[in-house]
Scaffold this motif. Structure first.
Motif, PDB file in Angstrom:
ATOM      1  N   THR A  96       0.828  -1.202   0.000  1.00  0.00           N
ATOM      2  CA  THR A  96       0.000   0.000   0.000  1.00  0.00           C
ATOM      3  C   THR A  96       0.865   1.256   0.000  1.00  0.00           C
ATOM      4  OG1 THR A  96      -1.770  -1.167   1.168  1.00  0.00           O
ATOM      5  CG2 THR A  96      -1.827   1.227   1.241  1.00  0.00           C
ATOM      6  N   LEU A  97       1.982   1.217   0.747  1.00  0.00           N
ATOM      7  CA  LEU A  97       2.890   2.354   0.761  1.00  0.00           C
ATOM      8  C   LEU A  97       3.504   2.582  -0.615  1.00  0.00           C
ATOM      9  CD1 LEU A  97       4.571   4.580   2.012  1.00  0.00           C
ATOM     10  CD2 LEU A  97       6.088   2.839   2.980  1.00  0.00           C
ATOM     11  N   LEU A  98       3.903   1.519  -1.310  1.00  0.00           N
ATOM     12  CA  LEU A  98       4.431   1.685  -2.659  1.00  0.00           C
ATOM     13  C   LEU A  98       3.399   2.341  -3.572  1.00  0.00           C
ATOM     14  CD1 LEU A  98       6.320  -1.683  -3.323  1.00  0.00           C
ATOM     15  CD2 LEU A  98       7.343   0.580  -3.000  1.00  0.00           C
ATOM     16  N   ALA A  99       2.142   1.915  -3.463  1.00  0.00           N
ATOM     17  CA  ALA A  99       1.094   2.530  -4.278  1.00  0.00           C
ATOM     18  C   ALA A  99       0.933   4.006  -3.952  1.00  0.00           C
ATOM     19  CB  ALA A  99      -0.236   1.792  -4.050  1.00  0.00           C
ATOM     20  N   ARG A 100       1.000   4.322  -2.678  1.00  0.00           N
ATOM     21  CA  ARG A 100       0.852   5.716  -2.271  1.00  0.00           C
ATOM     22  C   ARG A 100       2.028   6.560  -2.768  1.00  0.00           C
ATOM     23  NH1 ARG A 100      -0.548   7.664   3.917  1.00  0.00           N
ATOM     24  NH2 ARG A 100      -0.925   9.855   3.422  1.00  0.00           N
ATOM     25  N   LEU A 101       3.227   5.993  -2.717  1.00  0.00           N
ATOM     26  CA  LEU A 101       4.403   6.705  -3.223  1.00  0.00           C
ATOM     27  C   LEU A 101       4.305   6.927  -4.726  1.00  0.00           C
ATOM     28  CD1 LEU A 101       7.137   4.897  -1.123  1.00  0.00           C
ATOM     29  CD2 LEU A 101       6.683   7.356  -1.064  1.00  0.00           C
ATOM     30  N   LEU A 102       3.805   5.947  -5.461  1.00  0.00           N
ATOM     31  CA  LEU A 102       3.622   6.121  -6.902  1.00  0.00           C
ATOM     32  C   LEU A 102       2.598   7.214  -7.192  1.00  0.00           C
ATOM     33  CD1 LEU A 102       3.675   2.384  -8.047  1.00  0.00           C
ATOM     34  CD2 LEU A 102       5.242   4.163  -8.832  1.00  0.00           C
ATOM     35  N   ARG A 103       1.469   7.172  -6.504  1.00  0.00           N
ATOM     36  CA  ARG A 103       0.441   8.189  -6.761  1.00  0.00           C
ATOM     37  C   ARG A 103       0.930   9.585  -6.392  1.00  0.00           C
ATOM     38  NH1 ARG A 103      -3.255   3.899  -5.139  1.00  0.00           N
ATOM     39  NH2 ARG A 103      -4.392   3.275  -7.007  1.00  0.00           N
ATOM     40  N   ALA A 104       1.664   9.695  -5.290  1.00  0.00           N
ATOM     41  CA  ALA A 104       2.194  11.001  -4.895  1.00  0.00           C
ATOM     42  C   ALA A 104       3.191  11.516  -5.929  1.00  0.00           C
ATOM     43  CB  ALA A 104       2.857  10.910  -3.520  1.00  0.00           C
ATOM     44  N   LEU A 105       4.031  10.630  -6.455  1.00  0.00           N
ATOM     45  CA  LEU A 105       4.992  11.053  -7.469  1.00  0.00           C
ATOM     46  C   LEU A 105       4.280  11.527  -8.727  1.00  0.00           C
ATOM     47  CD1 LEU A 105       7.874  11.345  -8.480  1.00  0.00           C
ATOM     48  CD2 LEU A 105       7.820   8.928  -9.140  1.00  0.00           C
ATOM     49  N   HIS A 106       3.216  10.847  -9.109  1.00  0.00           N
ATOM     50  CA  HIS A 106       2.524  11.195 -10.346  1.00  0.00           C
ATOM     51  C   HIS A 106       1.658  12.434 -10.206  1.00  0.00           C
ATOM     52  CE1 HIS A 106       3.125   6.665 -11.227  1.00  0.00           C
ATOM     53  NE2 HIS A 106       4.222   7.371 -11.444  1.00  0.00           N
ATOM     54  N   ALA A 107       1.576  12.974  -9.004  1.00  0.00           N
ATOM     55  CA  ALA A 107       0.957  14.290  -8.804  1.00  0.00           C
ATOM     56  C   ALA A 107       1.964  15.410  -9.037  1.00  0.00           C
ATOM     57  CB  ALA A 107       0.376  14.395  -7.395  1.00  0.00           C
ATOM     58  N   VAL A 108       3.255  15.063  -9.146  1.00  0.00           N
ATOM     59  CA  VAL A 108       4.295  16.060  -9.411  1.00  0.00           C
ATOM     60  C   VAL A 108       4.281  16.393 -10.898  1.00  0.00           C
ATOM     61  CG1 VAL A 108       6.788  16.471  -9.438  1.00  0.00           C
ATOM     62  CG2 VAL A 108       5.745  15.262  -7.514  1.00  0.00           C
ATOM     63  N   PRO A 109       4.255  17.671 -11.267  1.00  0.00           N
ATOM     64  CA  PRO A 109       4.259  18.022 -12.694  1.00  0.00           C
ATOM     65  C   PRO A 109       5.523  17.535 -13.382  1.00  0.00           C
ATOM     66  CG  PRO A 109       3.735  19.934 -11.323  1.00  0.00           C
ATOM     67  CD  PRO A 109       4.188  18.852 -10.400  1.00  0.00           C
ATOM     68  N   GLY A 110       5.389  17.187 -14.650  1.00  0.00           N
ATOM     69  CA  GLY A 110       6.558  16.853 -15.445  1.00  0.00           C
ATOM     70  C   GLY A 110       7.430  18.078 -15.657  1.00  0.00           C
ATOM     71  N   ARG A 111       8.565  17.856 -16.275  1.00  0.00           N
ATOM     72  CA  ARG A 111       9.550  18.938 -16.404  1.00  0.00           C
ATOM     73  C   ARG A 111       9.521  19.628 -17.756  1.00  0.00           C
ATOM     74  NH1 ARG A 111      14.410  15.218 -15.092  1.00  0.00           N
ATOM     75  NH2 ARG A 111      12.926  13.730 -15.987  1.00  0.00           N
ATOM     76  N   SER A 112       8.583  19.267 -18.621  1.00  0.00           N
ATOM     77  CA  SER A 112       8.480  19.879 -19.943  1.00  0.00           C
ATOM     78  C   SER A 112       7.194  20.690 -20.047  1.00  0.00           C
ATOM     79  CB  SER A 112       8.504  18.808 -21.036  1.00  0.00           C
ATOM     80  OG  SER A 112       8.300  19.380 -22.304  1.00  0.00           O
ATOM     81  N   PRO A 113       7.270  22.028 -19.999  1.00  0.00           N
ATOM     82  CA  PRO A 113       6.057  22.849 -20.097  1.00  0.00           C
ATOM     83  C   PRO A 113       5.274  22.601 -21.383  1.00  0.00           C
ATOM     84  CG  PRO A 113       7.943  24.173 -19.399  1.00  0.00           C
ATOM     85  CD  PRO A 113       8.485  22.840 -19.824  1.00  0.00           C
ATOM     86  N   SER A 114       5.946  22.161 -22.438  1.00  0.00           N
ATOM     87  CA  SER A 114       5.265  21.932 -23.712  1.00  0.00           C
ATOM     88  C   SER A 114       4.475  20.627 -23.731  1.00  0.00           C
ATOM     89  CB  SER A 114       6.287  21.930 -24.861  1.00  0.00           C
ATOM     90  OG  SER A 114       7.193  20.843 -24.720  1.00  0.00           O
ATOM     91  N   ARG A 115       4.685  19.777 -22.700  1.00  0.00           N
ATOM     92  CA  ARG A 115       3.975  18.492 -22.634  1.00  0.00           C
ATOM     93  C   ARG A 115       3.390  18.324 -21.227  1.00  0.00           C
ATOM     94  NH1 ARG A 115       7.534  13.777 -25.157  1.00  0.00           N
ATOM     95  NH2 ARG A 115       5.452  12.920 -25.530  1.00  0.00           N
ATOM     96  N   PRO A 116       2.379  19.121 -20.900  1.00  0.00           N
ATOM     97  CA  PRO A 116       1.868  19.154 -19.519  1.00  0.00           C
ATOM     98  C   PRO A 116       1.209  17.866 -19.056  1.00  0.00           C
ATOM     99  CG  PRO A 116       0.443  20.398 -20.992  1.00  0.00           C
ATOM    100  CD  PRO A 116       1.671  20.053 -21.793  1.00  0.00           C
ATOM    101  N   GLY A 117       0.862  16.976 -19.967  1.00  0.00           N
ATOM    102  CA  GLY A 117       0.212  15.735 -19.562  1.00  0.00           C
ATOM    103  C   GLY A 117       1.161  14.696 -19.014  1.00  0.00           C
ATOM    104  N   LEU A 118       2.467  14.886 -19.200  1.00  0.00           N
ATOM    105  CA  LEU A 118       3.429  13.915 -18.710  1.00  0.00           C
ATOM    106  C   LEU A 118       3.716  14.136 -17.233  1.00  0.00           C
ATOM    107  CD1 LEU A 118       6.015  13.771 -21.646  1.00  0.00           C
ATOM    108  CD2 LEU A 118       3.910  12.449 -21.316  1.00  0.00           C
TER     109      LEU A 118
END
Length: 265
Positions: A96-118
């Motif tokens: 469950t902790l691994l799942a929570r860590l994955l979801r929390a990471l995927h709430a972090v914006p990607g690093r390419s402003p031109s591709r905001p969905g990543l």
């Protein structure tokens, strides 16, 4: 100061992995040195600094003028795998902790402003890369990180666990139980209803929004299996486990009703 045969190191060897060694600097910092030349320390430091700015639990880093060397915060505590072995963390909580860590990471914006969905992907998030400190979990080993679709990150974590689960290794049962919990973990694990706020993920914040509806999907699983097969650090025996690993993941996902709704084959 000692030497490795290539370059001076600041202190005693604290640990070794497949491709890197970690040396003591002092009570606050360690040196992680890549032995095989797979990683770019500056790029790894940049992604760690990016996720830290968004509240994600990665160690602090100091950049150095070397492609192979990364100076980072010294963390005190067992890895999740060590906690399993010691009996201080149960497999369901770990998954469950691994799942929570994955979801929390995927709430972090990607690093390419031109591709905001990543989103930022770790691509090696498993029990040996989570250190359980007194202040909560910290995620290490960001050398494979990239921006992409969260389904791939879920796929990589699931495949790593499934390879261990279908092997003859002594941790096979633990890996299967952790994988089952990872795939069954409900979304939205945050706040007082998670049941984990005073546990090993104390202090983990999933961010101001829940991010994309991330989870395991067939596309991400397929790409994860392809990448693991092409990974030069994989032995022939480990690559040979990938077919059984994929089938185990699909079977467990169907049985648990976990994220993604994988299609069968």
């Amino acid at each position: 100061m000692t030497t490795t045969g290539r370059a001076p190191v600041p202190g005693r060897l604290l640990g070794s992995g497949r491709t890197a060694d970690v040396y003591e600097i002092d009570g606050a910092w360690v040196l992680r040195r890549d032995r095989e030349g797979w990683c770019d320390a500056a790029a790894e430091a940049a992604v760690m600094e990016h996720v830290r700015r968004h509240g994600y639990p990665a160690p602090a880093v100091r950049t150095v003028a070397s492609r192979t060397d990364l100076v980072m915060e010294r963390l005190e505590g067992p890895t999740m795998l060590q906690a399993f072995v010691a009996g201080t963390l149960d497999f369901a909580t770990g998954g469950t902790l691994l799942a929570r860590l994955l979801r929390a990471l995927h709430a972090v914006p990607g690093r390419s402003p031109s591709r905001p969905g990543l989103r930022v992907l770790h691509l090696d998030l498993h029990p040996e890369n989570v250190i359980l400190t007194a202040d909560g979990p910290r995620v290490i080993d960001w050398g494979t990180a990239e921006d992409g679709d969260p389904g791939l990150d879920w796929g990589m974590s699931a495949v790593i666990l499934a390879q261990a689960a279908v092997s003859a290794e002594r941790y096979a049962e633990a890996a299967r139980a952790t994988l089952t919990a990872l795939l069954a973990a409900p979304s939205g694990l945050s706040g007082p209803d998670s049941g984990l706020d005073s546990g090993p993920d104390s202090g983990l914040d999933s961010g101001p929004d829940s991010g994309p509806d991330s989870g395991l999907d067939e596309e991400g699983l397929g790409e994860a299996l392809r990448r693991r097969a092409a990974n030069p650090t994989m032995s022939e025996q480990e690559v040979g486990l990938l077919g059984a690993a994929g089938e185990l993941i699909r079977a467990l996902t169907a049985a648990t009703g976990g994220p993604g709704g994988l299609s069968g084959h």
